[in-house]
Write a protein that holds these residues in place. Sequence first.
Motif, short mmCIF file in Angstrom:
data_model
loop_
_atom_site.label_atom_id
_atom_site.label_comp_id
_atom_site.label_asym_id
_atom_site.label_seq_id
_atom_site.Cartn_x
_atom_site.Cartn_y
_atom_site.Cartn_z
N THR A 62 0.80 -1.23 0.00
CA THR A 62 0.00 0.00 0.00
C THR A 62 0.83 1.28 0.00
O THR A 62 0.29 2.37 -0.12
CB THR A 62 -0.96 0.04 1.21
N ASN A 63 2.15 1.16 0.12
CA ASN A 63 3.01 2.35 0.14
C ASN A 63 3.93 2.47 -1.06
O ASN A 63 4.57 3.51 -1.25
CB ASN A 63 3.83 2.40 1.42
N ALA A 78 -0.16 6.79 -2.00
CA ALA A 78 -0.50 6.60 -0.57
C ALA A 78 -0.77 7.94 0.10
O ALA A 78 -1.65 8.06 0.96
CB ALA A 78 0.63 5.86 0.14
#
Length: 305
Positions: A62-63, A78
């Motif tokens: 997710t980053n 993000a």
Amino acid sequence: MAYRWKNDLTRADATPEWAFLNRRQLIAGAAAAAGITALGGAARAAAAEEGDLSPNSWEEITNYCNFYEFGTGKTDPASNAGAMTTTPWQIKIDGLVDRPGTYDLTEILAKMTVEERIYRLRCVEAWSMVVPWSGFELADLLDMVGVQDGARYVAFETLHRPEEMPGTRYPVLDWPYREGLRLDEARHPLTIMATGLYGKPLPNQNGAPIRLVVPWKYGFKSIKSVVRITLTDKEPFATWNQTNAREYGFYSNVNPEVDHPRWSQASERRIGGGLFSARQPTLMFNGYGGEVTSLYEGMDLAKHF
Ligand code: MTE
């Protein structure tokens, strides 16, 4: 509640009769078998296959993202994608279908079987991850709307909402982001519309609330935050292909033997492997050759890259 991995099958559990496995086993087991088939048992590749379906962490997935609508840096999505409104969400399905219309995502999901798929993701930039998606087969959605006889391709479009997507205020790409598949690719059981990650709703930066995932193709084919799906008889506009056709083909199947004009595609850097970890060999069709090679029979994959 503890989250349990579904990839606990070993190579011994994988059988070539993948059609007889249930879908969850197919993904976990057949993936291990696939690389071997595609690469004729190359020992190096087989070694790379062993155990490489251990998913990347939530933090990594997710980053470290590509979602140019929110900026071109890996951490921009993000930071910026939180502004995107994802409820309600509608998908317009049109073109050569029996039941065209604008469908609410909730209405679609009520009819779909959502399941987990642990897939490799190989970016054209030569980095990779393993992602535990949840989603449903695109073929089921196509059946829901009824594909007409003349249809040969499926076109996809991402949301285009500049007030929520700072990256689209600049002409980095010809917005909205668009992609396309041949109909048989779209109907392949490995092709899913993902709605979740690690059993949770898809975070905005990964393409909430619904995105395409085609695991044997370079990541840019897996278009995020889809708002339109069109069945057509012509090869559709595909953003990166149109931006630079010499560097990005329409097919963009993962292929270690066909280099990008500016870098080798023979190996990849697995995100989270650490700064000094060895690159690993890239697998033909990203390790899914056993399932998808037949789609491209008789095609020159160097020409149709
Ligand atoms: N979809 C849209 N709409 N915009 C994008 O910039 N980037 C693509 C693809 N889908 C992109 C997109 C690329 S290059 C990759 S590698 C994957 O999304 C990355 O998915 P991830 O960030 O969830 O790992």
